[in-house]
Design a protein around this motif. Sequence first.
Motif, PDB file in Angstrom:
ATOM      1  N   GLY A 110      49.460  36.327 -43.755  1.00 10.56           N
ATOM      2  CA  GLY A 110      48.684  36.764 -44.911  1.00 10.56           C
ATOM      3  C   GLY A 110      47.257  37.128 -44.569  1.00 10.56           C
ATOM      4  O   GLY A 110      46.332  36.793 -45.306  1.00 10.56           O
ATOM      5  N   ALA A 111      47.045  37.823 -43.451  1.00 14.93           N
ATOM      6  CA  ALA A 111      45.700  38.238 -43.056  1.00 14.93           C
ATOM      7  C   ALA A 111      45.621  39.762 -43.029  1.00 14.93           C
ATOM      8  O   ALA A 111      46.642  40.448 -43.035  1.00 14.93           O
ATOM      9  CB  ALA A 111      45.345  37.674 -41.689  1.00 14.93           C
ATOM     10  N   GLU A 112      44.389  40.271 -43.013  1.00 12.56           N
ATOM     11  CA  GLU A 112      44.217  41.727 -42.985  1.00 12.56           C
ATOM     12  C   GLU A 112      44.305  42.288 -41.580  1.00 12.56           C
ATOM     13  O   GLU A 112      44.630  43.449 -41.379  1.00 12.56           O
ATOM     14  CB  GLU A 112      42.850  42.089 -43.571  1.00 12.56           C
ATOM     15  N   ASP A 113      43.951  41.473 -40.604  1.00 12.97           N
ATOM     16  CA  ASP A 113      43.984  41.922 -39.209  1.00 12.97           C
ATOM     17  C   ASP A 113      43.886  40.676 -38.346  1.00 12.97           C
ATOM     18  O   ASP A 113      43.874  39.559 -38.866  1.00 12.97           O
ATOM     19  CB  ASP A 113      42.814  42.886 -38.914  1.00 12.97           C
ATOM     20  N   VAL A 114      43.797  40.856 -37.019  1.00 12.30           N
ATOM     21  CA  VAL A 114      43.560  39.710 -36.145  1.00 12.30           C
ATOM     22  C   VAL A 114      42.074  39.352 -36.183  1.00 12.30           C
ATOM     23  O   VAL A 114      41.262  40.091 -36.732  1.00 12.30           O
ATOM     24  CB  VAL A 114      43.989  40.023 -34.694  1.00 12.30           C
ATOM     25  N   SER A 115      41.712  38.231 -35.554  1.00 13.67           N
ATOM     26  CA  SER A 115      40.314  37.788 -35.598  1.00 13.67           C
ATOM     27  C   SER A 115      39.388  38.751 -34.885  1.00 13.67           C
ATOM     28  O   SER A 115      38.264  38.971 -35.311  1.00 13.67           O
ATOM     29  CB  SER A 115      40.186  36.404 -34.955  1.00 13.67           C
ATOM     30  N   PHE A 116      39.837  39.303 -33.759  1.00 13.33           N
ATOM     31  CA  PHE A 116      38.965  40.185 -32.974  1.00 13.33           C
ATOM     32  C   PHE A 116      39.648  41.541 -32.776  1.00 13.33           C
ATOM     33  O   PHE A 116      40.236  41.801 -31.730  1.00 13.33           O
ATOM     34  CB  PHE A 116      38.662  39.564 -31.608  1.00 13.33           C
ATOM     35  N   PRO A 117      39.534  42.436 -33.767  1.00  7.76           N
ATOM     36  CA  PRO A 117      40.257  43.715 -33.680  1.00  7.76           C
ATOM     37  C   PRO A 117      39.833  44.571 -32.495  1.00  7.76           C
ATOM     38  O   PRO A 117      40.672  45.208 -31.864  1.00  7.76           O
ATOM     39  CB  PRO A 117      39.905  44.407 -34.990  1.00  7.76           C
ATOM     40  N   ARG A 118      38.534  44.577 -32.165  1.00  8.11           N
ATOM     41  CA  ARG A 118      38.088  45.429 -31.049  1.00  8.11           C
ATOM     42  C   ARG A 118      38.608  44.898 -29.721  1.00  8.11           C
ATOM     43  O   ARG A 118      39.050  45.650 -28.860  1.00  8.11           O
ATOM     44  CB  ARG A 118      36.565  45.498 -31.023  1.00  8.11           C
ATOM     45  N   LEU A 119      38.553  43.573 -29.581  1.00  7.65           N
ATOM     46  CA  LEU A 119      39.077  42.938 -28.370  1.00  7.65           C
ATOM     47  C   LEU A 119      40.559  43.271 -28.215  1.00  7.65           C
ATOM     48  O   LEU A 119      41.066  43.461 -27.107  1.00  7.65           O
ATOM     49  CB  LEU A 119      38.888  41.429 -28.478  1.00  7.65           C
TER      50      LEU A 119
END
Lengths: 548, 148
Positions: A110-119
């Motif tokens: 239930g999240a919008e993306d991962v914690s570190f999208p650029r990584l």
Amino acid sequence: MSDSTVSTNGDYVNFYQYKGKHSGILGWLLSVDHKRIGLLYLGSMVTFFLVGMTLGFFMRLELWNPGQDIMGPQTYNALFTLHGIIMIFLVIIPGIPAGFGNFFLPIQIGAEDVSFPRLNLFSWYLYTIGGLLAVASLFLSGGPIDTGWTFYAPYSLRTGTEVIMPLMAAFILGFSSILTGVNFVTTVHRLRAPGMTFFKLPLFIWALYSTAWIQIIGTPIIGITILLVVVERLFGVGLFDPAMGGDPILFQHLFWIYSHPAVYIMILPAMGVVSEIIPTFARKTIFGYGAIAVSSIAIAFVGTLVWGHHMFTSGMSDESRWVYSFLTFIVALPSGVKIFNWVATMYKGSIKAETPFLYVMAFIFLFSIGGLTGLVLGSLATDVHLHDTYFVVAHFHYVMFGGTIFIFFAALHYWFPKMFGKMYNTKIANIALAIMVVGFNMLYFTFFILGYLGMPRRYYDYLPEFQGMHQFATVGSWVLITGILLMFINLFLGLKNGKKAGNNPWGGMTLEWTVPSPPPLLNFKKIPTVKYGPYEYEHYDEVTKNVN
Amino acid sequence: MSTNSTTNVAHEEEHGHEHVHDLRDDYGSKLGMWLFLFTELLLFGGLFLLYMAYRFEYFPEFQLSAKSLKIWMGGLNTIILLTSSLTMVLSIIALQRRKIKASIYWLITTIGFAFGFLVVKYFEWSDKFAHGIFPGTIETAKSNDTIV
């Protein structure tokens, strides 16, 4: 992944249609959307898989007759080395976690993306650079690496072939893996939706979480080991070279400290996918949720303590040999817990034997053979006889290919409608599976017998009495490849011309089935509040009431 | 940069925003950073493991070669390393207190220490090279006599 996959579902914009800062190919290469990155990984992996498969095909052709057929021993050595490097480092290790994990981990919690999208995007670039380096090393002047994918010293220090570049490739791939692990652990800890407690996580997430920890703990060790081999080749430090007082057994220890846990990096996510597919098609809550979740962690933990079983014949002391053998048998327990829980889940379920479910059945059959023959190799007396024979090759192909890759295929068929919003031809997919299972067993079961009779692995030649079985296995490889190609072509046609799939074609209950297919950019219109466990089918209507 | 400023997107009720990046989770960032540092620890752990194994295997040789070390050089470099860690942290603290100038000052000091470290290493290693001790030489490999 072309524009033809775009479908409009009325009032929402899916992530293919979303107009970001960049369009066209740059919209993919610079995207930090976890779904696009997941698809980038899947595309790269399927490509590398086909390359690795082609190498395997030529190896089998060479073994049609005893003696030299189409290539000499040096080329054969290079082929099995590259087959191993590509299949292990580029396909199986990143396969399910980086591909499907990227796409579905944020949605399932239930999240919008991962914690570190650029990584996350950076990890894909590292993966690609590593992959290209590995392939490019084929064409260097020294000739392709011929050490086997294990890079054992002192041969890897002395061979005249190009060792440094593929080693650097493996090092870079390792960092890609570490960063993905860091990203996933942080995401699972920080971005779960309200109400999504750890014990309401889908089991796929539990598996990815355990895997991410092994990636964090294990991968750095192989990183430093690889660097030391490079340093030793460049400067002759003498760390692993017995001629200079070094200890080659130490290399094996350091190598397997990572590479055995890596076996669980390969299989745990696959087990997670199985734990998703079986409840969906049995329409029943999973039997022993807690036991399966904890057994993932148990496998991850015990798996870090058993590396010595790769070295039973390397000259370890008897004490360490029986300790490692004992620990190896212990790993079979949590694996057994999983198999029995899956089977118990199906008991009295209302089973729909659809394509992904059939792939999982094939997995259980093949993986059980692979697992049980692992015990044969894990006990000392039998291992001394079977070590470095085709028996070992058969064992790890049953586990890695029959296990992880078959589940990779199952996951492709399970999540295909969610990822692309379209459906493939299920009938052809089932036929492809049947062909693959037949070819697989013709090819690799024969290896068990060959190995038992004493056929050593990694030889381009063999004694004339093995010819019949080698030819049978080679025919099996043709059948297997036919099945694989049929499967991919069918999926490709589904991608191009498939019917609209609907949002929840299988009747799943985890969060990805509550969002449209394909999902919108940030996955959810509104972050859901989670009330029930992931497979509580008595609440099915309530959970999926907004899904059309 | 305190954890109090943590916002978890999962608890936000509405999100009409367009970008993926308006999530700010300092606690999560720190968690990720520590996890990564942990992997560095394991990376160098491999080196320590090797050191341990060889020290155990070649104990007399290690003892013998230790006698030829210039302890004051190694000691000086240890002091330099630890002090530069301190100045680096001071730079970060200054940045957190928005004292940009002080931060830059500490940063330059850190870089200065880095060069100091290299200078000491230059003398230390020149001395070793002069005795024929460097990777790949037969002296390093075959006997301890030359090391003494």
